[in-house]
Design an enzyme around this catalytic site. Structure first.
Site, PDB file in Angstrom:
ATOM      1  N   TYR A 144      38.686  40.858  31.460  1.00  9.22           N
ATOM      2  CA  TYR A 144      39.617  40.129  32.316  1.00  9.22           C
ATOM      3  C   TYR A 144      38.812  39.229  33.236  1.00  9.22           C
ATOM      4  CZ  TYR A 144      43.258  39.365  35.886  1.00  9.22           C
ATOM      5  OH  TYR A 144      44.151  38.809  36.769  1.00  9.22           O
ATOM      6  N   ASP A 239      30.529  37.198  34.383  1.00 12.95           N
ATOM      7  CA  ASP A 239      31.576  37.377  35.380  1.00 12.95           C
ATOM      8  C   ASP A 239      31.246  38.645  36.159  1.00 12.95           C
ATOM      9  OD1 ASP A 239      33.763  37.803  36.920  1.00 12.95           O
ATOM     10  OD2 ASP A 239      35.239  37.571  35.312  1.00 12.95           O
ATOM     11  N   LYS A 267      35.482  39.708  45.075  1.00 10.64           N
ATOM     12  CA  LYS A 267      35.570  41.080  45.624  1.00 10.64           C
ATOM     13  C   LYS A 267      34.588  41.350  46.756  1.00 10.64           C
ATOM     14  CE  LYS A 267      37.710  42.779  41.412  1.00 10.64           C
ATOM     15  NZ  LYS A 267      39.090  43.147  41.572  1.00 10.64           N
TER      16      LYS A 267
HETATM   17  C1  LIG Z   1      35.791  40.725  36.233  1.00 11.64           C
HETATM   18  C2  LIG Z   1      36.877  40.010  36.994  1.00 11.64           C
HETATM   19  N1  LIG Z   1      36.916  38.678  36.987  1.00 11.64           N
HETATM   20  C3  LIG Z   1      37.833  37.996  37.666  1.00 11.64           C
HETATM   21  C4  LIG Z   1      38.799  38.651  38.388  1.00 11.64           C
HETATM   22  C5  LIG Z   1      39.799  37.854  39.136  1.00 11.64           C
HETATM   23  O1  LIG Z   1      39.622  37.991  40.517  1.00 11.64           O
HETATM   24  P1  LIG Z   1      40.829  37.774  41.529  1.00 11.64           P
HETATM   25  O2  LIG Z   1      41.778  38.900  41.333  1.00 11.64           O
HETATM   26  O3  LIG Z   1      40.165  37.772  42.865  1.00 11.64           O
HETATM   27  O4  LIG Z   1      41.432  36.463  41.204  1.00 11.64           O
HETATM   28  C6  LIG Z   1      38.818  40.053  38.414  1.00 11.64           C
HETATM   29  C7  LIG Z   1      39.815  40.838  39.159  1.00 11.64           C
HETATM   30  O5  LIG Z   1      40.897  40.563  39.379  1.00 11.64           O
HETATM   31  C8  LIG Z   1      37.830  40.749  37.696  1.00 11.64           C
HETATM   32  O6  LIG Z   1      37.787  42.077  37.684  1.00 11.64           O
HETATM   33  N1  LIG Z   2      41.519  44.814  37.539  1.00 12.28           N
HETATM   34  C1  LIG Z   2      41.924  43.817  38.498  1.00 12.28           C
HETATM   35  C2  LIG Z   2      40.682  43.327  39.125  1.00 12.28           C
HETATM   36  O1  LIG Z   2      39.592  43.745  38.883  1.00 12.28           O
HETATM   37  C3  LIG Z   2      42.864  44.424  39.467  1.00 12.28           C
HETATM   38  C4  LIG Z   2      43.246  43.559  40.627  1.00 12.28           C
HETATM   39  C5  LIG Z   2      44.547  42.849  40.438  1.00 12.28           C
HETATM   40  O2  LIG Z   2      44.759  42.222  39.418  1.00 12.28           O
HETATM   41  O3  LIG Z   2      45.373  42.887  41.367  1.00 12.28           O
END
Ligand SMILES: Cc1ncc(COP(=O)(O)O)c(C=O)c1O
Ligand SMILES: N[C@H](C=O)CCC(=O)O
Length: 430
Positions: A144, A239, A267
């Site tokens: 993701y 990522d 994060k």
């Molecule tokens: C590996 C990774 N990339 C990107 C994202 C996207 O970050 P955000 O939720 O801050 O948009 C997340 C989590 O949501 C993630 O776990």
């Molecule tokens: N797995 C997602 C981020 O690492 C969880 C956060 C979200 O989507 O709200």
């Protein structure tokens, strides 16, 4: 356990917010109970609006490696707020933040701040496309990278939890530019390079998959991606939105000693405020406007409150002696405890851990080294387990396909509570 206030709050929220939540994973949909509404948090404890108390292992999905409302972070944010919340103009703290990231992340020479992990990954692939003058990207099924259109193709996290890996609303023409390979399977990547010679701009990967649950990279996988991208004129994007500053000061790239061309961050870098960033070599990053042709912007990018929180968190991690060794020890203690519980109760659980991120998969598979093996998990068993954990005052991710995070704030007592609660929750579903 009384959840009446949370239940009522959820009813109310659903009238004004789609599904009652501002991010799907929060809805607890796959675990079959209403979400818990949080009132406050401090250290490793969160309190809900019914005054139930939980020890937290979600950590706001990763950012809170120092624990909730860390005194230094709170002070930095309040001090910054008293000077104004946003100027839309450069500030000294943005340079300080960039220098701190450059110091800690081995492959980054220059970095651009954005407002979320999603923005970071979207911008990184645009930059990779601009730099290589190619259009296709490769991602891995079950990884993701936020909710940018290009990434909602076989996506992990909430998308698999809810059975929505490919989202309506992503146009066919966008989707065709994203190719998917299998995590930990270099042959599947090579095949795509062979089929699309000189067309692939970048391979983007979670260096430790966290959004299908934790799946560590197999020996040689990241090195193989490094070589393959180099040989084929494509960029390698790590990522590190989860792994950045979590596995080591220098993230997964330091932990595995494999250097990507571009790194995306989020994060932890925001200390609990909304931040993302992407960085790489000066040569690539200088393709960005205003000095280069690749456009990317943000009204609130480099926001002073977010910079204050993030910089405080990063400095704390940088300056605390043995921070990562301590995290490793705590996480190892938890891993051993959870493994022993499952073993003694005769339950089939595979526990994957890298540093302070881990997932217990309820599966009959002997290992979880691939997306398919992660997906073999019994999600209804996880749902029952989750309910047991909550009843025992433990807040863990409401999905099989996420991580459990250990923070620097967790005490021995917290970890023992986790292991004991895990035992009770497992006994109840045995
Ligand atoms: C590996 C990774 N990339 C990107 C994202 C996207 O970050 P955000 O939720 O801050 O948009 C997340 C989590 O949501 C993630 O776990
Ligand atoms: N797995 C997602 C981020 O690492 C969880 C956060 C979200 O989507 O709200």
């Amino acid at each position: 356990m009384n959840n009446n206030n949370s239940k009522q709050a959820f009813q109310e929220a659903q009238k004004a917010i789609p599904g009652g939540v501002n991010s799907p994973v929060r809805a607890f949909k796959s675990v079959g109970i209403d979400p818990i509404f949080i009132k406050k948090a401090k250290g490793t404890t969160v309190w809900d609006i019914d005054d139930n108390e939980y020890t937290d292992f979600v950590a706001s999905w990763g950012p809170l490696i120092l624990g909730h409302a860390h005194d230094d972070v709170v002070k930095a944010v309040t001090d910054a707020a008293s000077l104004g919340t946003s100027y839309g103009a450069p500030t000294l703290i943005e340079t300080e933040m960039a220098e701190q990231i450059v110091k800690m992340m081995p492959s980054i020479e220059k970095v651009r701040m954005v407002n979320s992990g999603t923005e970071a990954t979207m911008s990184a692939i645009r930059l990779a496309r601009g730099y290589t003058n190619r259009e296709l990207i490769i991602k891995f099924a079950g990884c993701y990278h936020g909710h940018g259109d290009s990434f909602l193709i076989k996506a992990g996290s909430g998308a698999i939890t809810l059975g929505l890996p490919d989202s309506p609303g992503v146009t066919k023409s966008t989707a065709k530019d994203t190719l998917t390979a299998d995590y930990n399977n270099l042959d599947s990547v090579q095949e795509l390079f062979d089929q699309h010679k000189d067309e692939i701009a970048a391979v983007i990967v979670e260096p430790v998959a966290g959004n299908m649950g934790v799946v560590p990279p197999a020996d040689g996988f990241l090195e193989g991606l490094r070589k393959m991208t180099k040989d084929n004129g494509a960029l390698l994007i790590f990522d590190e939105v989860i792994t950045g500053f979590r596995l080591a000061k220098g993230g997964a790239q330091e932990y595995y000693n494999v250097m990507p061309d571009l790194t995306t961050l989020g994060k932890i870098i925001g200390g609990g405020l909304p931040v993302g960033a992407y960085g790489g070599s000066a040569e690539i990053m200088d393709m960005l406007a205003p000095i280069g042709p690749v456009y990317q912007a943000g009204t609130l990018s480099g926001n002073p409150l977010a910079m204050a929180a993030g910089l405080t968190a990063l400095k704390k991690l940088d300056e605390t002696p043995n921070a990562y060794e301590e995290l490793e020890k705590k996480a190892q203690f938890v891993e051993e405890g959870l493994k022993l519980n499952a073993q003694e109760l005769g339950l089939n659980v595979v526990l994957n851990r890298v540093g302070s991120m881990m997932t217990a998969f309820f599966t009959d598979s002997e290992q979880v080294a691939s997306f398919d093996e992660a997906m073999s998990s019994d999600t209804s068993k996880y749902a029952d387990y989750f309910k047991g954990m909550v009843e025992n005052g433990l807040y863990i991710a409401p999905s099989q396909f996420e991580c459990l995070f250990i923070s620097m704030a967790h005490t021995e007592k917290d970890l023992e509570k986790l292991i004991k609660g895990n035992r009770k929750a497992l006994e109840a579903i045995k």
